[in-house]
Scaffold this active site. Structure first.
Site, PDB file in Angstrom:
ATOM      1  N   ASN A  11       0.868  -1.181   0.000  1.00  0.00           N
ATOM      2  CA  ASN A  11       0.000   0.000   0.000  1.00  0.00           C
ATOM      3  C   ASN A  11       0.905   1.232   0.000  1.00  0.00           C
ATOM      4  O   ASN A  11       1.458   1.589   1.030  1.00  0.00           O
ATOM      5  CB  ASN A  11      -0.882  -0.032   1.261  1.00  0.00           C
ATOM      6  CG  ASN A  11      -1.709   1.231   1.429  1.00  0.00           C
ATOM      7  OD1 ASN A  11      -1.806   2.051   0.512  1.00  0.00           O
ATOM      8  ND2 ASN A  11      -2.314   1.393   2.605  1.00  0.00           N
ATOM      9  N   LYS A  13       0.136   4.223  -0.288  1.00  0.00           N
ATOM     10  CA  LYS A  13      -0.526   5.408   0.309  1.00  0.00           C
ATOM     11  C   LYS A  13      -0.282   6.635  -0.577  1.00  0.00           C
ATOM     12  O   LYS A  13      -0.210   6.505  -1.789  1.00  0.00           O
ATOM     13  CB  LYS A  13      -0.053   5.619   1.746  1.00  0.00           C
ATOM     14  CG  LYS A  13      -0.139   4.363   2.599  1.00  0.00           C
ATOM     15  CD  LYS A  13      -0.040   4.666   4.066  1.00  0.00           C
ATOM     16  CE  LYS A  13       0.043   3.369   4.849  1.00  0.00           C
ATOM     17  NZ  LYS A  13      -0.151   3.554   6.267  1.00  0.00           N
ATOM     18  N   HIS A  97      -9.632   0.833   4.721  1.00  0.00           N
ATOM     19  CA  HIS A  97      -8.387   1.062   5.473  1.00  0.00           C
ATOM     20  C   HIS A  97      -8.680   2.002   6.643  1.00  0.00           C
ATOM     21  O   HIS A  97      -9.507   2.901   6.543  1.00  0.00           O
ATOM     22  CB  HIS A  97      -7.333   1.673   4.539  1.00  0.00           C
ATOM     23  CG  HIS A  97      -5.966   1.687   5.136  1.00  0.00           C
ATOM     24  ND1 HIS A  97      -5.578   2.622   6.066  1.00  0.00           N
ATOM     25  CD2 HIS A  97      -4.905   0.860   4.956  1.00  0.00           C
ATOM     26  CE1 HIS A  97      -4.329   2.366   6.421  1.00  0.00           C
ATOM     27  NE2 HIS A  97      -3.895   1.309   5.763  1.00  0.00           N
ATOM     28  N   GLU A  99      -7.165   4.442   7.730  1.00  0.00           N
ATOM     29  CA  GLU A  99      -6.994   5.871   7.407  1.00  0.00           C
ATOM     30  C   GLU A  99      -8.225   6.419   6.693  1.00  0.00           C
ATOM     31  O   GLU A  99      -8.586   7.580   6.878  1.00  0.00           O
ATOM     32  CB  GLU A  99      -5.705   6.065   6.579  1.00  0.00           C
ATOM     33  CG  GLU A  99      -4.466   5.854   7.448  1.00  0.00           C
ATOM     34  CD  GLU A  99      -3.224   5.384   6.712  1.00  0.00           C
ATOM     35  OE1 GLU A  99      -3.182   5.432   5.478  1.00  0.00           O
ATOM     36  OE2 GLU A  99      -2.278   4.946   7.406  1.00  0.00           O
ATOM     37  N   GLU A 169      -5.581  -5.250  10.445  1.00  0.00           N
ATOM     38  CA  GLU A 169      -4.604  -4.194  10.674  1.00  0.00           C
ATOM     39  C   GLU A 169      -4.946  -3.470  11.975  1.00  0.00           C
ATOM     40  O   GLU A 169      -5.784  -2.552  11.969  1.00  0.00           O
ATOM     41  CB  GLU A 169      -4.629  -3.194   9.519  1.00  0.00           C
ATOM     42  CG  GLU A 169      -4.273  -3.788   8.182  1.00  0.00           C
ATOM     43  CD  GLU A 169      -3.663  -2.755   7.249  1.00  0.00           C
ATOM     44  OE1 GLU A 169      -2.571  -3.002   6.758  1.00  0.00           O
ATOM     45  OE2 GLU A 169      -4.275  -1.697   7.054  1.00  0.00           O
ATOM     46  N   GLY A 175       2.079   2.136  10.878  1.00  0.00           N
ATOM     47  CA  GLY A 175       3.015   3.251  10.756  1.00  0.00           C
ATOM     48  C   GLY A 175       3.644   3.666  12.073  1.00  0.00           C
ATOM     49  O   GLY A 175       4.238   4.742  12.178  1.00  0.00           O
ATOM     50  N   SER A 214       3.167  -2.302  10.460  1.00  0.00           N
ATOM     51  CA  SER A 214       4.619  -2.268  10.701  1.00  0.00           C
ATOM     52  C   SER A 214       5.304  -3.600  10.399  1.00  0.00           C
ATOM     53  O   SER A 214       6.235  -3.993  11.099  1.00  0.00           O
ATOM     54  CB  SER A 214       4.910  -1.798  12.131  1.00  0.00           C
ATOM     55  OG  SER A 214       4.428  -0.483  12.324  1.00  0.00           O
TER      56      SER A 214
END
Ligand code: PEP
Length: 255
Positions: A11, A13, A97, A99, A169, A175, A214
């Site tokens: 991904n 991003k 996701h 985010e 996730e 991250g 991560s």
């Protein structure tokens, strides 16, 4: 270790440029074996999809998008439809996701509508689920993940969803450099599979459940060794060819 072929998806991003993408794809092409024992997917930003699609031609690398509209066409300024993603060569799309959920307010219902739109067009959704740190600390992890998955299955049904994948996730691991331990991840992956199995045991046994948060070449092997972890959804480390190739190798060796 399972009998499901592993999949590793990068991904990217909101990162990349034409020059950086060209360099990254050519390094991946050079580093991946011709007969890969793992599916490898890259998910660049929309504007680069067509160019990356051409760059991965005749390689083992497959293409995915990071988002999709819930609608098929019409007056929805700024949106990109599943059929358009197919048209430029995508086989996969990341949906839900954390985010998208946290920064853009995407709900379980909208996520479900997007998964349905992807499936209508033959795109394989990679449905992201995962708890925040507060939810984990409150002992709510399994409830949250079940709720997020059930919201989608209630709309699509298990049979249609069998073309899709789930990515667990944990939001606190994305991250942050903090990874769930293999045991923590396995517990949730097993619950995801059990949730699918309550609808259809055969489908549950076949759907690939990825771990994301991560993941690096150094921790991938132990994660991918778990019974219900079938590969990874990789953020930061997918922008570094050597790191991403190391993760793909770990996935191939787990199979
Ligand atoms: C992600 O954003 O899907 C992700 C897993 O990111 P990272 O690998 O950087 O934690």
């Amino acid at each position: 270790m399972s009998n499901r072929r592993p999949l590793v998806a990068g991904n990217w991003k909101l990162n990349g440029s034409r020059a950086a993408n060209t360099a990254l794809i050519s390094a991946l092409r050079a580093g991946l074996p011709a007969q890969s024992r793992t599916d490898v997917v890259v998910c660049p930003p929309y504007v680069y999809l067509a160019e990356v699609s051409a760059a991965i031609h005749d390689s083992v690398i497959q293409l995915g998008a990071q988002n999709v509209a819930a609608e098929d066409s019409g007056a929805f300024t700024g949106e990109v439809a599943a059929g358009m993603l197919r048209d430029v060569g995508c086989g996969f799309v990341i949906i839900g996701h954390s985010e998208r959920r946290a920064c853009y307010g995407e709900t379980d219902d909208l996520t479900a509508a997007k998964v349905a739109a992807a499936l209508r067009c033959g795109l394989r959704p990679i449905l992201c689920v995962g708890e925040t740190l507060a939810e984990r600390d409150a002992g709510d992890t399994l409830n949250v993940v079940r709720r997020q998955l059930e919201a989608v299955l209630a709309v699509t049904g298990a049979e249609a969803f069998s073309a899709g994948l789930v990515a667990y996730e944990p939001v606190w691991a994305i991250g942050t450099g903090r990874t769930a331990t293999p045991m923590q991840a396995q517990e949730v992956h097993a619950e995801i599979r059990a949730t699918l199995a309550r609808r259809d045991a055969t489908i549950a046994a076949a759907v690939r459940v990825l771990y994301g948060g991560s993941v690096k070449a150094s921790n991938a092997k132990d994660l991918f060794a778990m019974a219900d972890i079938d590969g990874g959804l990789i953020g930061g480390a997918s922008l570094d060819a050597a790191g991403f190739l190391g993760i793909c190798k770990a996935a191939a060796e787990s199979y």
